[in-house]
Design a protein around this motif. Structure first.
Motif, short mmCIF file in Angstrom:
data_model
loop_
_atom_site.label_atom_id
_atom_site.label_comp_id
_atom_site.label_asym_id
_atom_site.label_seq_id
_atom_site.Cartn_x
_atom_site.Cartn_y
_atom_site.Cartn_z
N TYR A 194 -2.63 0.61 -4.43
CA TYR A 194 -1.48 -0.19 -4.14
C TYR A 194 -0.21 0.26 -5.48
CZ TYR A 194 -5.28 -3.49 -2.46
OH TYR A 194 -6.41 -3.86 -1.77
N GLN A 195 0.93 -0.46 -4.97
CA GLN A 195 2.09 0.09 -5.76
C GLN A 195 1.74 -0.42 -7.08
OE1 GLN A 195 5.69 -1.51 -4.27
NE2 GLN A 195 5.32 -3.40 -4.50
N THR A 196 1.07 -1.48 -7.43
CA THR A 196 0.98 -2.03 -8.69
C THR A 196 -0.03 -1.08 -9.65
OG1 THR A 196 -0.86 -3.58 -7.88
CG2 THR A 196 1.34 -4.39 -8.21
N ASP A 197 -0.67 -0.43 -9.00
CA ASP A 197 -1.78 0.49 -9.69
C ASP A 197 -1.11 1.88 -10.51
OD1 ASP A 197 -4.33 -0.62 -8.96
OD2 ASP A 197 -3.86 0.10 -6.98
N LEU A 198 0.49 1.83 -10.15
CA LEU A 198 1.15 2.81 -10.68
C LEU A 198 1.68 2.48 -12.09
CD1 LEU A 198 2.94 3.51 -7.29
CD2 LEU A 198 0.91 4.90 -8.45
N THR A 199 0.88 2.24 -12.84
CA THR A 199 1.13 1.79 -14.34
C THR A 199 1.64 2.71 -15.21
OG1 THR A 199 -1.28 2.33 -14.95
CG2 THR A 199 -0.73 -0.04 -14.25
N VAL A 230 0.94 -1.46 -0.09
CA VAL A 230 -0.07 -0.07 -0.01
C VAL A 230 0.71 1.27 -0.09
CG1 VAL A 230 -1.86 1.35 1.29
CG2 VAL A 230 -1.76 -1.36 0.99
N VAL A 231 0.71 2.17 -0.80
CA VAL A 231 1.16 3.50 -1.13
C VAL A 231 0.35 4.63 -1.13
CG1 VAL A 231 3.36 2.46 -2.17
CG2 VAL A 231 1.46 3.50 -3.52
N ILE A 232 0.73 5.75 -1.02
CA ILE A 232 0.08 7.01 -1.14
C ILE A 232 0.30 7.81 -2.48
CG2 ILE A 232 -0.33 9.60 -0.38
CD1 ILE A 232 0.26 8.21 2.55
N GLY A 288 4.83 -5.48 -10.61
CA GLY A 288 5.05 -4.99 -9.21
C GLY A 288 4.67 -5.79 -8.14
N TYR A 289 4.23 -6.94 -8.23
CA TYR A 289 3.88 -8.09 -7.05
C TYR A 289 4.80 -8.68 -6.43
CZ TYR A 289 -1.09 -7.09 -8.80
OH TYR A 289 -2.46 -6.46 -8.99
#
Length: 251
Positions: free
Chosen positions: A188-193, A106-108, A249-250
């Motif tokens: 989620y960090q993986t949302d940072l496409t 989890v990130v901001i 990123g997973y």
């Protein structure tokens, strides 16, 4: 006359060949919104290996997908962004087989230079977007906020004053920030496409509040579980499937 018989023979051979082809099998896969790009690639790779299989992907909040399964939607494989929704299906006897298959962080994300740390989310007049607490990312965000509030009394109350919307899934949360309809959000960090990296700044959580989210997958019980569902399940856990997940990123 000979041409007629030749045409008939060729026609019979073609019909015979077509009858030997395996019928197309449809697999209905319900997956958490954050898995969208990774699962699209995995499904495409899987269908290349198994041309007779058509994978239908349905993305949404894990809680919504779980409810659909309980209500009888035709689902062969469920991929949840946390353990809770998966376990609820286990307790209801809806899971034939299941496993942890990935972890995330989890990130901001923010588009406001005032946000340099998680503590800045409590600044007056900052616009914070959260997911509903029925959604995994909403649950993680609530847990992080509560943990900080224990050490920084008043933090939660200040953030509550700043919340401008609550969304149904993590992709809707992220969209609010990319459209400048909010200043900051937990994703989620993986949302940072690649298509959003240039639109937002990432702020990582302090080690003491760092959250690792666990993704669980389950084959849904049917009158007869499709062997193809088991094959896709195994493929996601295989080196090939895991490499795709890592590329997004997973962990």
């Amino acid at each position: 006359m000979k041409k007629w018989w030749l045409s008939l023979l060729i026609g019979c051979l073609l019909v015979g060949c077509s009858q030997k082809q395996e019928p197309t099998v449809e697999l209905n896969v319900s997956a958490a919104s954050s898995l969208q790009e990774a699962m699209q690639e995995i499904a495409a790779d899987f269908m290349e290996l198994y041309p007779n299989v058509k994978v239908q992907l349905n993305f949404g909040g894990s809680n919504v997908l779980k409810t659909q399964i309980v209500e009888g939607f035709d689902v062969d494989l469920f991929l949840s962004a946390n353990f809770k929704q998966y376990d609820e299906l286990v307790q209801l006897g809806k899971i034939e087989a299941g496993s942890l298959f990935a972890t995330n962080r989890v990130v901001i994300v923010t588009n406001n230079h005032q946000v340099q740390s998680v503590y800045d989310l409590a600044k007056p007049n900052l616009q914070v977007v959260l997911a509903n607490e029925s959604v995994p990312i909403g649950q993680y965000a609530a847990s992080i906020i509560d943990s900080i509030d224990e050490n920084e009394p008043g933090f939660k109350a200040a953030i509550d004053q700043n919340i401008v919307s609550r969304e149904e899934n993590v992709r809707q949360v992220l969209m609010k920030i990319t459209l400048n309809e909010g200043d900051a959000a937990f994703v989620y960090q993986t949302d940072l496409t690649p298509d959003v990296n240039d639109q937002v700044t990432v702020v990582y959580l302090p080690n003491e509040y760092d959250v690792i989210s666990e993704y669980y997958m389950g084959i849904i019980k049917q009158n007869e579980v499709k062997k193809e569902a088991e094959q896709l399940y195994d493929y996601i856990l295989s080196d090939a499937g895991q490499e795709v997940l890592k590329s997004y990123g997973y962990e």
